[in-house]
Enzyme design. Structure first.
Site, mmCIF file in Angstrom:
data_model
loop_
_atom_site.group_PDB
_atom_site.id
_atom_site.type_symbol
_atom_site.label_atom_id
_atom_site.label_comp_id
_atom_site.label_asym_id
_atom_site.label_seq_id
_atom_site.Cartn_x
_atom_site.Cartn_y
_atom_site.Cartn_z
ATOM 1 N N LYS A 37 -2.242 -16.067 -10.904
ATOM 2 C CA LYS A 37 -2.843 -15.035 -10.801
ATOM 3 C C LYS A 37 -2.505 -14.274 -12.204
ATOM 4 O O LYS A 37 -1.232 -14.531 -12.412
ATOM 5 C CB LYS A 37 -2.898 -13.998 -9.686
HETATM 6 N N1 GLU Z 1 -11.180 -15.546 -9.291
HETATM 7 C C1 GLU Z 1 -11.492 -16.355 -8.102
HETATM 8 C C2 GLU Z 1 -10.199 -16.325 -6.843
HETATM 9 O O1 GLU Z 1 -9.885 -15.415 -6.344
HETATM 10 C C3 GLU Z 1 -11.409 -17.567 -8.877
HETATM 11 C C4 GLU Z 1 -10.009 -18.561 -8.910
HETATM 12 C C5 GLU Z 1 -10.387 -19.678 -9.669
HETATM 13 O O2 GLU Z 1 -11.946 -19.947 -9.948
HETATM 14 O O3 GLU Z 1 -9.288 -20.198 -10.708
HETATM 15 O O4 GLU Z 1 -10.285 -16.929 -6.519
#
Ligand code: GLU
Length: 472
Positions: free
Chosen positions: A108
């Protein structure tokens, strides 16, 4: 940080949920610790000259687990982003991907910035500079680390990042697979913007297919007609509420936004509320609805399903005991703290956990990544062939029976799947399969009392299996 001092941080909250599940598993101590810890967090401070002076920005990219690569997870833009939060979110990505069988590790990112404080050109320069710092260290890379949108970012930012990567890696034929959530014209996939909301819809549909589970939430009947309160009408909340209203006949009786909450027992027209929100910057003044500037009171309002779809920690020790919804689906990441989770569980509230409920986004990101690596749109090869075969079948049936195939069914049957149809089908299958794996553990093990613990058990077991088979 969570408001109530008695609550652990977001990161500790995720760890507590992990421990709760791991305590029920037969897993060696060392392996358990390896799976739990966050592998690394890179912090970068970079300067960008804007409005005549140098501004320094702080960004993070955490890699929670590299048991599978690339690692995957969004990049969040918010002025209160901090390391603890990014690490918690990276851990959730590991377990989310594992649960829905998306072959990625968890990561993240975050940039401490208020995106509304900068204009588009400025944001582009800031984003490209941040991306440059991450690309230099392979923290954006098609086979190592693949970001995506999260709160405060969207297609636009992903397109800038992808372009930045392509400029720095001019001969990489797979450059487009370095981020997902891109616009269609820059290698994106149909259905990605709506994917997380769509996933929430599919998750609820699957839940309501199981009478026993519906009864566990003290509810009965199907999804149609259920009264829903949604917190956050951003990308996820908006799409979830819209689809549930338009396609499943749910009644959206409450919507909570930054400036307050609106309520109508007759149901709120989601599309119109969203338009009002975009035009006026809030829900205040939406006609025909009761308004309360303290939107959080609606979290405690009586309803069938509560959908927290914005920030982490909104249901916490301060309000958990007053939450009346018998069923909560966590469309956001971490909206219920570990403390609140305990309170709600003791009361018999059924919680469809974030690991599962909001996995639609990363699932469709996976499809986009596969599309980018295969360099061809889904459905391009087989669609017309399938249509032709269906045409033959109709001709055959008509010849054999001497009757006309019903016109309305004919159109539907003759429609070969385009990219968006295949994406939806893949997402639906993913959500159904993952729910079933969770519920098997929920109902199959006496010691497992809730879906969240079940979800963690399924995920941790799979990560552990990967380590067992390939080593550390
Ligand atoms: N930000 C989104 C989540 O928390 C998508 C993550 C992604 O598609 O890699 O799942």
């Amino acid at each position: 940080m969570f408001e109530n001092q008695a609550e652990p941080s977001f990161r500790d909250s995720v760890n507590l949920m992990f421990d709760q599940a791991a305590d029920l598993m037969d897993i060696p101590k060392g392996l358990r610790e390896k799976i739990k810890v966050c592998n690394s967090t890179y912090t970068v401070r970079f300067g960008v000259k804007l409005r005549g002076e140098i501004h320094t920005f702080t960004g993070y990219r955490s890699v929670h687990s590299e048991h599978m690569e690339p690692v995957k997870g969004g990049i969040r833009y918010a002025d209160n982003v901090h390391q603890d939060e990014v690490e918690a979110l990276a851990a959730l990505m590991t377990f989310k991907c594992s649960l829905v069988e998306v072959p990625f590790g968890g990561s993240k990112g975050g940039l401490r910035i208020d995106p509304r404080a900068w204009d588009e050109d400025e944001l582009e320069r800031i984003t490209r500079r941040f991306a440059y710092e991450l690309i230099k260290r392979d923290l954006i890379h098609p086979s190592q680390n693949v970001p995506a949108p999260d709160m405060g970012t969207g297609e636009r930012e992903m397109a800038w990042m992808a372009d930045q990567y392509a400029r720095m890696n001019t001969t990489d034929i797979d450059a487009r697979a370095c981020v997902t959530g891109k616009p269609r014209n820059a290698g994106g996939i149909a259905g990605r913007v709506e994917a997380t909301g769509r996933g929430v819809q599919y998750a609820l549909r699957e839940f309501f297919r199981h009478k026993e589970d519906v009864a566990a939430a003290n509810l009965s009947g199907g999804l149609g007609g259920k009264r829903i309160i949604v917190q956050g009408l951003g990308n996820v909340g908006y799409h979830a509420a819209k689809f549930l209203q338009e396609e499943d006949g749910c009644r959206i009786i409450g919507i909570i936004e930054r400036d307050g909450g609106i309520y109508s027992d007759d149901g709120l027209p989601v599309e119109e509320v969203r338009e009002h929100l975009v035009t006026n910057g809030g829900v205040h003044g939406f006609p025909g609805a009761a308004y309360d500037p303290n939107g959080a009171v609606l979290l405690e309002q009586e309803c069938d399903i509560l959908v927290p779809a914005a920030l982490e920690g909104v249901i916490n020790l301060n309000n958990a005991a007053n939450v009346k919804a018998p069923l909560i689906i966590e469309a956001a990441n971490g909206p219920i703290t570990a403390g609140a989770d305990r309170v709600l569980r003791d009361r018999g509230t059924v919680i469809i956990p974030d690991l599962y409920a909001n996995a639609g986004g990363v699932t469709v990101s996976y499809f986009e990544w596969v599309k980018n690596l295969s360099h061809i749109r889904f459905g391009r090869m087989g669609r017309r062939w399938e249509e032709a075969r269906h045409g033959l079948l109709i001709d055959g049936l008509e010849q054999m029976t001497g009757k006309q195939f019903p016109e309305n069914l004919k159109t539907l049957f003759l429609h070969g799947p385009g990219e968006v149809d295949l994406v939806r089908s893949g997402l639906d299958d993913t959500m159904r399969t993952a729910y079933q794996s969770m519920r098997e553990v929920w109902h199959g093990k006496e010691v497992v009392k809730d879906l969240r613990t079940a979800a963690y058990i399924v995920s941790i077991e799979r990560v552990a299996d990967t380590y067992r088979s390939k080593g550390l």
